[in-house]
Design an enzyme around this catalytic site. Structure first.
Site, mmCIF file in Angstrom:
data_model
loop_
_atom_site.group_PDB
_atom_site.id
_atom_site.type_symbol
_atom_site.label_atom_id
_atom_site.label_comp_id
_atom_site.label_asym_id
_atom_site.label_seq_id
_atom_site.Cartn_x
_atom_site.Cartn_y
_atom_site.Cartn_z
ATOM 1 C CD GLU A 3 -2.960 -1.334 -0.004
ATOM 2 O OE1 GLU A 3 -3.228 -0.126 -0.329
ATOM 3 O OE2 GLU A 3 -3.202 -2.441 -0.389
ATOM 4 C CG HIS A 62 -8.055 1.011 -6.278
ATOM 5 N ND1 HIS A 62 -7.420 1.118 -5.119
ATOM 6 C CD2 HIS A 62 -9.089 1.885 -6.260
ATOM 7 C CE1 HIS A 62 -7.889 1.699 -4.326
ATOM 8 N NE2 HIS A 62 -8.991 2.315 -4.676
ATOM 9 C CD GLU A 67 -5.727 -4.921 -2.833
ATOM 10 O OE1 GLU A 67 -6.088 -6.159 -2.977
ATOM 11 O OE2 GLU A 67 -4.742 -4.382 -1.935
ATOM 12 C CD GLU A 93 -3.803 2.318 -2.424
ATOM 13 O OE1 GLU A 93 -3.818 1.610 -1.341
ATOM 14 O OE2 GLU A 93 -4.339 1.745 -3.420
ATOM 15 C CD GLU A 123 -4.861 -0.738 -6.769
ATOM 16 O OE1 GLU A 123 -5.116 -1.773 -5.984
ATOM 17 O OE2 GLU A 123 -4.450 0.354 -6.440
ATOM 18 C CG HIS A 143 -6.327 1.174 1.477
ATOM 19 N ND1 HIS A 143 -6.425 0.655 0.327
ATOM 20 C CD2 HIS A 143 -7.538 1.548 1.840
ATOM 21 C CE1 HIS A 143 -7.610 0.971 -0.042
ATOM 22 N NE2 HIS A 143 -8.423 1.305 0.864
#
Length: 268
Positions: A35, A183, A180, A66, A150, A69
């Site tokens: 991440e 993304h 993900e 992110e 990703e 994350h």
């Protein structure tokens, strides 16, 4: 401007401590495809983007997510390390083989460097570095990297999912898997739009410079001939591939001059 909200984007609390899982999660945090790499790549790409605001916003939205994350995984690792042993005498280890096994499997940096919290490194202690980041200034190239990033991140998170039975850890990983997916899809869509506008080759305006007679030739440099199966197929730019069974050595034999004798090079 960035503003921190103390509430996490999603739940990040395990059912119970697990120092070994904490070590494994370090890959998703500080590994090459983790991440932190996504955060810094997307933010850097967004900051350097001077084109369509649509793509700039997409990158900055995702890069900022992110950051959240990174915070979630760091929090999860801290919870997993609660109460983890960080010292034991040889006698204690002899008496308790399970303690010895646990301590031998832990990341020593969790205690030694970070005081039983997360660090920006992979499970083997290799520090995250900016060399993992891609921000080229070319949106087609960057979007392609983002799809790969990703994809690799999702692959690793899926493997982490099967390395634990902890429902709390799995719950967080399920959320990361879903994000993900999103993304990957958004970066694929952006890539397709940009390829439609600028072409599929990066950079796409060099045909008057390159030796085009070599630009669609599959060259046989291995014992196998599987590449031949692409011969005659149409590439994404509309041109057909050809196949060269015996690639030529076209450059001749180099004849470089010896270096100054004072450098003591062995010239043979």
């Amino acid at each position: 401007m960035f503003k921190h909200t103390r509430k996490l984007q999603y739940n990040a609390k395990p059912d119970r401590p697990d120092p070994l899982m904490a070590r494994r999660l370090q890959e998703a945090l500080g590994g090459q495809w983790g991440e932190t790499t996504g955060m810094m790549s997307y933010l850097s790409q967004g900051w350097s983007s001077t084109g369509d605001e649509k793509y700039k916003d997409l990158l900055l939205d995702t890069g900022t997510e992110e950051i959240g994350h990174v915070e979630m995984i760091s929090t999860m690792i801290a919870y997993l390390l609660e109460g983890a042993p960080f010292q034991a005498t040889p006698e204690e280890l002899k008496k308790d083989p399970s303690l010895a096994a646990l301590m031998s499997g832990m990341d020593p940096e969790h205690a030694l460097v970070h005081g039983l919290t997360a660090g920006l490194n992979n499970p083997n202690g290799a520090a995250w570095n900016a060399g993992y980041v891609t921000s080229s200034g070319n949106l087609v190239a960057d979007m392609r990297f983002n799809v790969v990033r990703e994809s690799q991140a999702r692959l690793q998170v899926s493997r982490l999912y099967y390395m634990t039975e902890d429902k709390g850890v799995r719950d967080m990983l399920k959320f990361l898997l879903a994000r993900e997916t999103q993304h990957q899809l958004q970066f694929m869509k952006a890539q397709e739009e940009l390829e439609e506008k600028y072409g599929v080759i990066v950079p796409g305006d060099m045909k008057d410079i390159e030796h085009q007679e070599f630009s669609h030739v599959l060259m046989n440099f291995s014992d196998g001939d599987g590449s031949r199966q692409f011969e005659g197929q149409v590439a994404k730019d509309g041109e057909k591939f050809t196949y060269q069974e015996e690639p030529e050595a076209m450059g001749g034999i180099p004849e470089t001059k010896p270096a100054d004798k004072r450098l003591h090079n062995d010239q043979g």
